[in-house]
Write an enzyme that holds these catalytic residues in place. Structure first.
Site, PDB file in Angstrom:
ATOM      1  N   CYS A  53      47.082  45.768  33.913  1.00  0.00           N
ATOM      2  CA  CYS A  53      46.241  45.377  33.131  1.00  0.00           C
ATOM      3  C   CYS A  53      44.796  46.498  33.396  1.00  0.00           C
ATOM      4  CB  CYS A  53      46.178  43.922  34.125  1.00  0.00           C
ATOM      5  SG  CYS A  53      47.393  42.929  34.036  1.00  0.00           S
ATOM      6  N   HIS A 112      49.498  48.537  38.984  1.00  0.00           N
ATOM      7  CA  HIS A 112      48.866  47.046  39.249  1.00  0.00           C
ATOM      8  C   HIS A 112      47.370  47.720  39.006  1.00  0.00           C
ATOM      9  CE1 HIS A 112      50.564  43.920  41.064  1.00  0.00           C
ATOM     10  NE2 HIS A 112      50.344  43.929  42.063  1.00  0.00           N
TER      11      HIS A 112
END
Length: 291
Positions: free
Chosen positions: A147, A83
């Site tokens: 991301c 993440h």
């Protein structure tokens, strides 16, 4: 002349609910490590850290060793699948265009107040400072399948659409509603276009860096990197397509690899578009080649 790699993939997080866990990150790390064998990266010279083995301390210790033992002529590769998120810039820290630091979640990520604890995420400033120590003549290549910005705070419709397609976004918003509002307030003082241009370029263009790293990122700052399924198996969309492109054309230039990955993302109906940062000359030669 040595070839050494650190491949990190984190699906499970110690303090996050299983709904926030990912599926393809461990496969990413293992698949990349195997794909590097033909390039001269032996099993002994390749460190793979996954899930509980990928705490912040473990990752930063391994990455620091990779950098500090490098000598001219060496080829280093660092890959990270997990993440991404953001944390407020520390008072007195380096100025960020939007007052926020890009950060990457480790297995031990935890909440501190209304934000993520900086001691449990890897902040872009830490990577930049470490990369400045890479000796001249060393080739450092970085693959980030995560991301790396909170631009637009990842529109809910985009995330829902990804989930309908059986995909999970590799992005963590702040842990509380208050933290989300704080992040929105920080971002509101700076136009989004300034944030969009950032794109982790600082990791590859620091004036103090003797050896310029080459960076492939899974998506642009205002996009979501996808955790997806290919032929019944989970991977990051970028990692899967990058390795597929490498296998099909091992001598392709980095720019051509990026074009092939982009075409694959379009064909697969992925909204993300991968990016390539580094010296212009580096983009014109093959992955693994110094310019």
């Amino acid at each position: 002349m040595a070839s050494r790699a650190l491949c990190v993939g984190i699906n499970e997080f110690e303090s996050l609910p299983q709904t926030s866990w990912l599926n393809g990150c461990v496969n990413d790390a293992n698949d990349i490590s195997k794909a590097l064998r033909p390039l001269g990266f032996t099993a002994r010279a390749t460190t793979v850290l996954t899930d509980a083995g990928a705490t912040k301390k473990a990752v930063m210790t391994a990455l620091t060793t990779l950098v500090d033992t490098a000598k001219a002529g060496d080829h280093l590769i660092f890959t990270f699948s997990s993440h991404g998120t953001q944390v407020p810039n520390e008072p007195g820290g380096d100025d960020e265009p939007d007052g926020l630091d890009e950060a990457f979640a480790c297995h031990d990520i935890r909440q501190k107040g209304d934000q993520w604890d900086r001691d449990t995420v890897i902040v872009d400033d830490e990577l930049r400072d470490l990369f400045t120590r890479v000796p001249s003549g060393v080739l450092l290549e970085v693959l980030l399948d995560t991301c790396h910005s909170g631009t637009g705070l990842k529109d809910l419709d985009e995330i829902l659409q990804a989930q309908l397609l059986g995909r999970k976004p590799r992005y963590l918003p702040p842990p509380t509603p208050r933290g989300l509002e704080q992040t929105r307030s920080i971002r509101a003082v700076t136009p989004v276009r300034t944030v969009d241009r950032k794109a982790l370029v600082e990791l590859t263009k620091s004036r103090a860096t003797a050896s310029k790293p080459v960076l492939f990122a899974a998506c642009k700052p205002n996009q979501t990197a996808s955790d997806a399924t290919f032929e019944g198996r989970s991977n990051g969309a970028f990692t899967y397509l990058f390795l597929k492109a490498m296998k099909a054309s091992p001598t392709a230039s980095r720019t051509d690899l990026l074009r092939t990955v982009t075409a694959g993302l379009k064909d697969g109906d992925f909204s993300q578009r991968s990016t390539l940062e580094g010296p212009v000359k580096a983009k014109k030669v093959a992955f693994g080649q110094l310019w």
